[in-house]
Motif scaffolding. Structure first.
Motif, PDB file in Angstrom:
ATOM      1  N   LYS A  65       0.806  -1.218   0.000  1.00  7.73           N
ATOM      2  CA  LYS A  65       0.000   0.000   0.000  1.00  7.73           C
ATOM      3  C   LYS A  65       0.841   1.272   0.000  1.00  7.73           C
ATOM      4  O   LYS A  65       0.310   2.374  -0.031  1.00  7.73           O
ATOM      5  N   LEU A  66       2.167   1.117   0.025  1.00  2.00           N
ATOM      6  CA  LEU A  66       3.049   2.282   0.052  1.00  2.00           C
ATOM      7  C   LEU A  66       2.968   3.029  -1.273  1.00  2.00           C
ATOM      8  O   LEU A  66       3.171   2.452  -2.341  1.00  2.00           O
ATOM      9  N   GLU A  67       2.699   4.323  -1.211  1.00  2.69           N
ATOM     10  CA  GLU A  67       2.623   5.151  -2.421  1.00  2.69           C
ATOM     11  C   GLU A  67       3.906   5.983  -2.539  1.00  2.69           C
ATOM     12  O   GLU A  67       4.935   5.467  -2.919  1.00  2.69           O
ATOM     13  N   ASP A  68       3.871   7.245  -2.171  1.00  5.85           N
ATOM     14  CA  ASP A  68       5.046   8.106  -2.254  1.00  5.85           C
ATOM     15  C   ASP A  68       5.826   8.024  -0.944  1.00  5.85           C
ATOM     16  O   ASP A  68       5.350   8.497   0.082  1.00  5.85           O
ATOM     17  N   PRO A  69       7.029   7.441  -0.933  1.00  9.40           N
ATOM     18  CA  PRO A  69       7.786   7.305   0.309  1.00  9.40           C
ATOM     19  C   PRO A  69       8.623   8.528   0.665  1.00  9.40           C
ATOM     20  O   PRO A  69       9.205   8.581   1.746  1.00  9.40           O
ATOM     21  N   SER A  70       8.664   9.547  -0.199  1.00 10.30           N
ATOM     22  CA  SER A  70       9.661  10.612  -0.074  1.00 10.30           C
ATOM     23  C   SER A  70       9.595  11.380   1.239  1.00 10.30           C
ATOM     24  O   SER A  70      10.631  11.759   1.783  1.00 10.30           O
ATOM     25  N   LEU A  71       8.403  11.631   1.754  1.00 12.54           N
ATOM     26  CA  LEU A  71       8.290  12.432   2.970  1.00 12.54           C
ATOM     27  C   LEU A  71       7.823  11.623   4.182  1.00 12.54           C
ATOM     28  O   LEU A  71       7.655  12.193   5.262  1.00 12.54           O
ATOM     29  N   ILE A  72       7.623  10.315   4.008  1.00 13.29           N
ATOM     30  CA  ILE A  72       7.111   9.534   5.136  1.00 13.29           C
ATOM     31  C   ILE A  72       8.062   8.426   5.596  1.00 13.29           C
ATOM     32  O   ILE A  72       7.908   7.900   6.688  1.00 13.29           O
ATOM     33  N   ILE A  73       9.050   8.076   4.782  1.00 18.68           N
ATOM     34  CA  ILE A  73      10.009   7.047   5.166  1.00 18.68           C
ATOM     35  C   ILE A  73      11.357   7.716   5.446  1.00 18.68           C
ATOM     36  O   ILE A  73      11.973   8.297   4.541  1.00 18.68           O
ATOM     37  N   TYR A  74      11.793   7.661   6.686  1.00 19.46           N
ATOM     38  CA  TYR A  74      13.022   8.347   7.096  1.00 19.46           C
ATOM     39  C   TYR A  74      13.433   7.832   8.466  1.00 19.46           C
ATOM     40  O   TYR A  74      12.722   7.034   9.088  1.00 19.46           O
ATOM     41  N   ALA A  75      14.576   8.293   8.954  1.00 15.14           N
ATOM     42  CA  ALA A  75      15.048   7.946  10.304  1.00 15.14           C
ATOM     43  C   ALA A  75      14.794   9.140  11.223  1.00 15.14           C
ATOM     44  O   ALA A  75      15.533  10.123  11.175  1.00 15.14           O
ATOM     45  N   PRO A  76      13.767   9.092  12.071  1.00 15.04           N
ATOM     46  CA  PRO A  76      13.486  10.220  12.944  1.00 15.04           C
ATOM     47  C   PRO A  76      14.519  10.414  14.062  1.00 15.04           C
ATOM     48  O   PRO A  76      14.691  11.532  14.561  1.00 15.04           O
ATOM     49  N   VAL A  77      15.174   9.331  14.461  1.00 13.81           N
ATOM     50  CA  VAL A  77      16.102   9.398  15.599  1.00 13.81           C
ATOM     51  C   VAL A  77      17.424   8.734  15.223  1.00 13.81           C
ATOM     52  O   VAL A  77      17.444   7.591  14.759  1.00 13.81           O
ATOM     53  N   ARG A  78      18.536   9.471  15.442  1.00 13.56           N
ATOM     54  CA  ARG A  78      19.872   8.908  15.278  1.00 13.56           C
ATOM     55  C   ARG A  78      20.740   9.399  16.434  1.00 13.56           C
ATOM     56  O   ARG A  78      20.489  10.469  17.006  1.00 13.56           O
ATOM     57  N   VAL A  79      21.748   8.611  16.770  1.00 15.48           N
ATOM     58  CA  VAL A  79      22.648   8.943  17.879  1.00 15.48           C
ATOM     59  C   VAL A  79      24.061   9.073  17.340  1.00 15.48           C
ATOM     60  O   VAL A  79      24.556   8.192  16.624  1.00 15.48           O
ATOM     61  N   LEU A  80      24.705  10.191  17.684  1.00 13.88           N
ATOM     62  CA  LEU A  80      26.089  10.442  17.299  1.00 13.88           C
ATOM     63  C   LEU A  80      26.884  10.744  18.560  1.00 13.88           C
ATOM     64  O   LEU A  80      26.793  11.836  19.118  1.00 13.88           O
ATOM     65  N   ASP A  82      27.662  11.427  22.057  1.00 15.43           N
ATOM     66  CA  ASP A  82      26.843  11.817  23.207  1.00 15.43           C
ATOM     67  C   ASP A  82      25.658  12.689  22.800  1.00 15.43           C
ATOM     68  O   ASP A  82      25.033  13.330  23.643  1.00 15.43           O
ATOM     69  N   GLU A  83      25.332  12.704  21.510  1.00 15.79           N
ATOM     70  CA  GLU A  83      24.224  13.518  21.021  1.00 15.79           C
ATOM     71  C   GLU A  83      23.117  12.644  20.433  1.00 15.79           C
ATOM     72  O   GLU A  83      23.389  11.666  19.732  1.00 15.79           O
ATOM     73  N   THR A  84      21.882  13.008  20.731  1.00 14.76           N
ATOM     74  CA  THR A  84      20.711  12.349  20.171  1.00 14.76           C
ATOM     75  C   THR A  84      19.961  13.351  19.306  1.00 14.76           C
ATOM     76  O   THR A  84      19.628  14.444  19.768  1.00 14.76           O
ATOM     77  N   ILE A  85      19.720  12.968  18.057  1.00 14.50           N
ATOM     78  CA  ILE A  85      19.053  13.840  17.090  1.00 14.50           C
ATOM     79  C   ILE A  85      17.648  13.308  16.859  1.00 14.50           C
ATOM     80  O   ILE A  85      17.461  12.119  16.598  1.00 14.50           O
ATOM     81  N   VAL A  86      16.644  14.193  16.936  1.00 16.28           N
ATOM     82  CA  VAL A  86      15.245  13.814  16.732  1.00 16.28           C
ATOM     83  C   VAL A  86      14.621  14.813  15.772  1.00 16.28           C
ATOM     84  O   VAL A  86      14.634  16.021  16.033  1.00 16.28           O
ATOM     85  N   THR A  87      14.096  14.341  14.635  1.00 16.73           N
ATOM     86  CA  THR A  87      13.453  15.250  13.688  1.00 16.73           C
ATOM     87  C   THR A  87      12.246  14.589  13.038  1.00 16.73           C
ATOM     88  O   THR A  87      12.029  13.393  13.174  1.00 16.73           O
ATOM     89  N   ASN A  88      11.510  15.400  12.279  1.00 10.40           N
ATOM     90  CA  ASN A  88      10.321  14.878  11.606  1.00 10.40           C
ATOM     91  C   ASN A  88      10.562  14.574  10.125  1.00 10.40           C
ATOM     92  O   ASN A  88       9.627  14.540   9.334  1.00 10.40           O
ATOM     93  N   GLY A  89      11.834  14.371   9.743  1.00 17.63           N
ATOM     94  CA  GLY A  89      12.099  14.064   8.339  1.00 17.63           C
ATOM     95  C   GLY A  89      13.538  13.629   8.118  1.00 17.63           C
ATOM     96  O   GLY A  89      14.275  13.363   9.078  1.00 17.63           O
TER      97      GLY A  89
END
Length: 237
Positions: A65-80, A82-89
């Motif tokens: 059922k996946l249509e356009d993945p461009s704005l909905i498939i991503y990594a919201p959280v990554r760790v570098l 001692d830093e944690t990054i959280v975003t909506n894209g």
């Protein structure tokens, strides 16, 4: 600024879109973040959060059922480190790569703007948490169109040093439901943060609109040791 009850904020808003909360637990021992996604279309609702390394990514619940993945498939959280990054894209990757190169949080996001999904022009919201040597501070950012005009990008960055126990900030993409969807306005909202990760997770999930909520991520990081606990809740099972 009055401290808001997060449950009430969410219950009174059927569609805040995607949201980031960052703050400090009530006992002062944990750095806290939460990220949730909501959806109105079948494509947006067809998602789950899955763990990936120390972070998470979105994934289609039903790949057929996946249509356009461009704005909905991503990594919201990554760790570098001692830093944690959280975003909506996918600007999670932009911040991660920028920080690797020695750029600041704000500098890293200079190459990005709001999402190209007119007429909504969804804001890009981002957070960066740093826990080091028993200290904790964080920053939040929003990149948004100029009152719906895509010719201009307005950039706002907020930095919070030594956050107070039991307090956090909440930023989300939309003020409320609508066509087009109105972008978030003002600085991140001051909200109360609970001491227990399961209590906080339940408060958030149970307060999000039942029809529109999709997935929720919550993490509590021990400020003294860097060890963390994570909770993921998906509507699709």
């Amino acid at each position: 600024m009055n401290k808001l009850a997060l449950a009430q904020e969410l219950k009174e808003n059927a569609y805040p879109g995607r949201g980031i909360v960052i703050g400090r637990s009530k006992d002062g021992k944990k750095a806290v973040t939460a990220y949730f996604i909501m959806g109105r279309s079948e494509n947006s609702r067809n998602r789950v959060f899955v763990e990936e390394g120390k972070g998470i990514r979105t994934q289609a619940f039903d790949p057929a059922k996946l249509e356009d993945p461009s704005l909905i498939i991503y990594a919201p959280v990554r760790v570098l480190g001692d830093e944690t990054i959280v975003t909506n894209g996918d600007q999670t990757d932009t911040v991660y790569e920028g920080r690797e190169k020695g750029l600041t949080f704000e500098e890293s996001l200079r190459s990005r703007e709001f999402e190209p999904d007119g007429p909504n022009y969804t804001p890009r919201i981002s957070g960066l948490m740093k826990i080091k040597d028993g200290t904790f501070h964080y920053a939040m950012s929003i990149l948004k169109s100029n009152n719906g005009n895509p010719e201009s990008c307005n950039r706002f960055t907020y930095t919070y040093e030594n956050p107070i126990a039991g307090e956090g900030r909440f930023i989300h993409t939309y003020m409320h439901d609508g066509n087009p969807l109105p972008s978030f306005e003002g600085e991140p909202k001051l909200v109360a943060i609970e001491e227990d990760i399961d209590d906080f997770t339940n408060t958030l999930w149970n307060s999000l609109n039942d029809d529109n909520k999709v997935s929720l991520f919550v993490r509590y990081i021990d400020i003294a040791t860097g060890e963390y606990e994570t909770r993921i809740v998906n509507k699709n099972k």
